[in-house]
Motif scaffolding. Structure first.
Motif, PDB file in Angstrom:
ATOM      1  N   MET A   1       4.546  -8.215   6.997  1.00 29.01           N
ATOM      2  CA  MET A   1       3.755  -7.713   5.870  1.00 29.01           C
ATOM      3  C   MET A   1       4.124  -6.322   5.657  1.00 29.01           C
ATOM      4  N   ASN A   2       4.072  -5.746   4.219  1.00 22.99           N
ATOM      5  CA  ASN A   2       4.215  -4.548   3.972  1.00 22.99           C
ATOM      6  C   ASN A   2       3.244  -3.676   4.740  1.00 22.99           C
ATOM      7  N   PRO A   3       3.720  -2.465   5.516  1.00 24.31           N
ATOM      8  CA  PRO A   3       2.675  -1.960   6.299  1.00 24.31           C
ATOM      9  C   PRO A   3       2.035  -1.084   5.583  1.00 24.31           C
ATOM     10  N   PHE A   4       2.267  -0.588   4.400  1.00 24.54           N
ATOM     11  CA  PHE A   4       1.334   0.048   3.680  1.00 24.54           C
ATOM     12  C   PHE A   4       0.164  -0.710   2.811  1.00 24.54           C
ATOM     13  N   LYS A   6      -0.728  -3.530   4.224  1.00 22.68           N
ATOM     14  CA  LYS A   6      -1.852  -3.831   5.375  1.00 22.68           C
ATOM     15  C   LYS A   6      -2.767  -2.539   5.541  1.00 22.68           C
ATOM     16  N   ALA A   7      -2.342  -1.412   5.518  1.00 20.77           N
ATOM     17  CA  ALA A   7      -3.087  -0.376   5.865  1.00 20.77           C
ATOM     18  C   ALA A   7      -4.212  -0.104   4.574  1.00 20.77           C
ATOM     19  N   ASP A   9      -5.167  -2.706   3.074  1.00 27.69           N
ATOM     20  CA  ASP A   9      -6.192  -3.846   3.053  1.00 27.69           C
ATOM     21  C   ASP A   9      -7.431  -3.449   4.042  1.00 27.69           C
ATOM     22  N   GLU A  10      -6.843  -2.688   5.195  1.00 24.61           N
ATOM     23  CA  GLU A  10      -7.823  -2.019   6.104  1.00 24.61           C
ATOM     24  C   GLU A  10      -9.145  -1.273   5.631  1.00 24.61           C
TER      25      GLU A  10
END
Length: 389
Positions: A1-4, A6-7, A9-10
């Motif tokens: 998943m694109n790390p940005f 994911k961040a 979404d958190e």
């Protein structure tokens, strides 16, 4: 998943997601896109100069345009960016406080630069109020300075730190704010000064970002109002709030000023502010003593609002001793819900959420200014009374 993603979404899951939204405003009302105007209770223009001084600002700009005022300094002050107006503003502020003065580009530049600069002193420890501005802690992180936090406005905890570390450090620097931007309460300046006198080799660093222009008969901030500015070693004044301009300065001794000119990286390596902005800051500082009616009006609005909110019997806690008041509701989602309710009543007062404030202390913050009228306060009170949050 694109790390940005994911961040992000958190962040959204914590109800902490922020967006930058372009808007139009006139100091009292604000509007996004094609939406209806809303009462603006998020502005830091505490004296309301952008609206109350509209004619004076137009005259100022007209006069400066005929003078050929520069819109960029195009260089660091240490190179070719040091226009005469910079020294004139520093001299004006120095005269008001009986010390010397050094300009910075913003409150953030001042705090980061000053903390980084002071960290180079011999064997120094910073003792920082836990509610100090993020820029102070960024300065600590960038300089890798040694520091200890103390509980907000807890003088017993601060003195315990002073006593414990006194023999271990050559220099102890207490960092506090004249008026805190989130809780809207004052630092106990007199107690800070008493501790400084009790523990020599201790210095006081006081950020007056939210109290300059507003506090005191002359509008020179909380320490000056209390007659204690002489005891403040590093007094930070910012110009982007009640001064209605941009920039900042530190009021200090001449030795400290020359030291920071040689060590403060945010000063050395930044293009200086446009001379036009510096000239407007000087214009406001020269006029501060004349603005007592604005300060009196602002205090009256603040007192009325706090009195009425305390009578509302709602499930929130009210914080604030001056023109910054907060309705603390607890969770991020409750703060967002209250802010949404107010927007439905054409009032913009933003939700302040964790991590900007501690967990379970999310709030709606209300910033008053002298351009508001009692009818605006009454509209806010009625909207809060109707909230089911």
């Amino acid at each position: 998943m694109n790390p940005f993603l994911k961040a992000l979404d958190e962040i959204k899951a914590q109800h902490s997601f922020r967006e930058i939204q372009p808007y139009e405003h006139d100091g009292v009302f604000v509007r996004w896109g094609d939406g209806e105007p809303m009462l603006n209770l998020a502005s830091n223009d505490y004296l309301g100069l952008q609206i109350l001084w509209r004619d004076r600002i137009a005259e100022f700009l007209d006069h400066k345009s005929r003078e050929g005022a520069f819109l960029s300094s195009s260089s660091s002050r240490l190179l070719s960016g040091d226009f005469p107006i910079f020294s004139q503003l520093e001299s004006l502020i120095a005269k008001l406080y009986g010390k010397d003065c050094l300009l910075f580009n913003s409150g953030y530049h001042a705090n980061v630069g000053m903390i980084q600069s002071l960290s180079k002193l011999s064997n120094v420890l910073f003792l920082i109020d836990e509610y100090a501005h993020a820029s102070v802690f960024d300065g600590i992180a960038l300089s890798r300075a040694r520091f200890k936090r103390f509980a907000h406005n807890d003088m017993q905890a601060l003195e315990s730190l002073l006593a414990h570390y006194y023999n271990q450090y050559d220099n102890l620097i207490i960092v506090a704010e004249g008026l805190y931007s989130m809780d809207g309460d004052f630092a106990p300046v007199a107690k800070l000064v008493a501790l400084k006198k009790r523990y020599d080799k201790t210095y006081i660093y006081l950020d007056e970002a939210h109290s300059i222009g507003v506090c005191g008969d002359e509008g020179l901030g909380r320490a000056k109002e209390l007659g204690m500015s002489e005891s403040i070693d590093f007094l930070i004044l910012t110009f982007g709030k009640a001064i209605s301009s941009v920039g900042a300065c530190v009021v200090c001794t001449s030795e400290v000023k020359h030291y920071c000119v040689n060590t403060a990286r945010s000063l050395i390596y930044s293009t200086a502010l446009p001379p036009l902005n510096i000239a407007f800051s000087a214009y406001v500082f020269a006029s501060l003593s004349q603005l007592a009616p604005y300060r009196i009006h602002l205090r009256a609005l603040s007192s009325e609002l706090k009195r009425e909110l305390n009578a509302c019997e709602k499930n929130y806690h009210i914080l604030g001793e001056a023109h910054i008041l907060s309705l603390v509701v607890g969770s991020n989602d409750r703060a967002l819900a209250l802010a949404k309710h107010l927007r439905a009543h054409k009032i913009f007062a933003p939700a302040i959420r964790y991590p900007s404030v501690p967990k379970e202390s999310a709030r709606v913050r209300i910033c008053l200014n002298a351009a508001l009228e009692p009818t605006h306060i009454h509209a806010l009170i009625e909207a809060v009374r109707g909230a089911n949050i």
